[in-house]
Design a protein around this motif. Sequence first.
Motif, PDB file in Angstrom:
ATOM      1  N   GLU A   4      -9.212  -6.463   3.687  1.00  0.00           N
ATOM      2  CA  GLU A   4      -8.341  -7.470   3.087  1.00  0.00           C
ATOM      3  C   GLU A   4      -8.031  -7.117   1.632  1.00  0.00           C
ATOM      4  O   GLU A   4      -6.901  -7.284   1.164  1.00  0.00           O
ATOM      5  N   LYS A   5      -9.039  -6.629   0.934  1.00  0.00           N
ATOM      6  CA  LYS A   5      -8.843  -6.233  -0.459  1.00  0.00           C
ATOM      7  C   LYS A   5      -7.863  -5.064  -0.562  1.00  0.00           C
ATOM      8  O   LYS A   5      -7.003  -5.032  -1.438  1.00  0.00           O
ATOM      9  N   LYS A   6      -8.031  -4.104   0.350  1.00  0.00           N
ATOM     10  CA  LYS A   6      -7.140  -2.937   0.336  1.00  0.00           C
ATOM     11  C   LYS A   6      -5.705  -3.352   0.625  1.00  0.00           C
ATOM     12  O   LYS A   6      -4.768  -2.889  -0.041  1.00  0.00           O
ATOM     13  N   PHE A   7      -5.519  -4.245   1.619  1.00  0.00           N
ATOM     14  CA  PHE A   7      -4.165  -4.679   1.957  1.00  0.00           C
ATOM     15  C   PHE A   7      -3.537  -5.424   0.782  1.00  0.00           C
ATOM     16  O   PHE A   7      -2.361  -5.232   0.475  1.00  0.00           O
ATOM     17  N   ALA A   8      -4.345  -6.278   0.116  1.00  0.00           N
ATOM     18  CA  ALA A   8      -3.832  -7.014  -1.046  1.00  0.00           C
ATOM     19  C   ALA A   8      -3.443  -6.050  -2.162  1.00  0.00           C
ATOM     20  O   ALA A   8      -2.421  -6.238  -2.839  1.00  0.00           O
ATOM     21  N   ARG A   9      -4.255  -5.001  -2.347  1.00  0.00           N
ATOM     22  CA  ARG A   9      -3.949  -4.002  -3.369  1.00  0.00           C
ATOM     23  C   ARG A   9      -2.655  -3.266  -3.035  1.00  0.00           C
ATOM     24  O   ARG A   9      -1.814  -3.031  -3.914  1.00  0.00           O
ATOM     25  N   GLU A  10      -2.479  -2.934  -1.753  1.00  0.00           N
ATOM     26  CA  GLU A  10      -1.265  -2.231  -1.350  1.00  0.00           C
ATOM     27  C   GLU A  10      -0.040  -3.129  -1.472  1.00  0.00           C
ATOM     28  O   GLU A  10       1.060  -2.655  -1.751  1.00  0.00           O
ATOM     29  N   GLN A  11      -0.234  -4.439  -1.280  1.00  0.00           N
ATOM     30  CA  GLN A  11       0.879  -5.373  -1.477  1.00  0.00           C
ATOM     31  C   GLN A  11       1.351  -5.328  -2.931  1.00  0.00           C
ATOM     32  O   GLN A  11       2.557  -5.382  -3.207  1.00  0.00           O
ATOM     33  N   GLN A  12       0.410  -5.240  -3.857  1.00  0.00           N
ATOM     34  CA  GLN A  12       0.767  -5.152  -5.276  1.00  0.00           C
ATOM     35  C   GLN A  12       1.517  -3.850  -5.573  1.00  0.00           C
ATOM     36  O   GLN A  12       2.495  -3.841  -6.315  1.00  0.00           O
ATOM     37  N   PHE A  13       1.057  -2.761  -4.959  1.00  0.00           N
ATOM     38  CA  PHE A  13       1.761  -1.491  -5.126  1.00  0.00           C
ATOM     39  C   PHE A  13       3.158  -1.574  -4.515  1.00  0.00           C
ATOM     40  O   PHE A  13       4.113  -0.981  -5.039  1.00  0.00           O
TER      41      PHE A  13
END
Length: 234
Positions: A4-13
């Motif tokens: 979930e953290k990785k997906f949220a980070r990729e959303q920001q990117f």
Amino acid sequence: KEAEKKFAREQQFAILAIQKNSAILNCNPNSIFSAVASVAMTGLTLDPVLGLCHLIPRGDLCTLVVDYKGLLELLVRSGKIKSMSAGVVYEGDEFDFAEGSNGFVKHKKVLNRVGISKFIAGYSIAAFEDGTNHVHILDANAIDKRRKVAQTDKIWSAWFDEMAIKTTIRSHYKYLPKLQNADEAMRLIDDEQGVAHGHQPNSDQLPDGILDDIQEAEVLSSTTNSHQELPKQM
């Protein structure tokens, strides 16, 4: 939690990518979500500092384009390949090679190249933990065949060397250990090469190495039966 953290980070990117290229906003929202989800499937990142993959709008579809640096990252990260390098050769360079297992490449490129030099080949070298290696060469004709069926001609024109290297690595992959994350990245590259999104190439437009053997047989079969659609890649 970590996923979930990785997906949220990729959303920001992804938001950063949209700010840089507002044309992505004109794409189908589902395709944007799918492209971001594909980042997780490949194990790469949209982090613009690393430049491993990119969101690219094509009409109303947002697609994930994997950079050649992303391919190298995936293949080496597996631990099955110790190191991997690739390059392009132009007329006037000093170039000698032996292809295949325990092959070699000796390449000394001409610096400060003047004018338009003739492109000769792309090469890829995979070194394994046991000290062996494998060398793959893709000559200008083979790379040109792939470019002609690709959906990314503007990118080819702007970044020819990078696209030639990526195409060479994609072709080399059929001789290397198969990896789940890398398989997904190769599928995305096959999409770029005109074998997805409903594009139906003629049988004589399909050079070796764009598709795996089974996929190629399926595509060739579909092009001879007009009522059939191209097989969807999963």
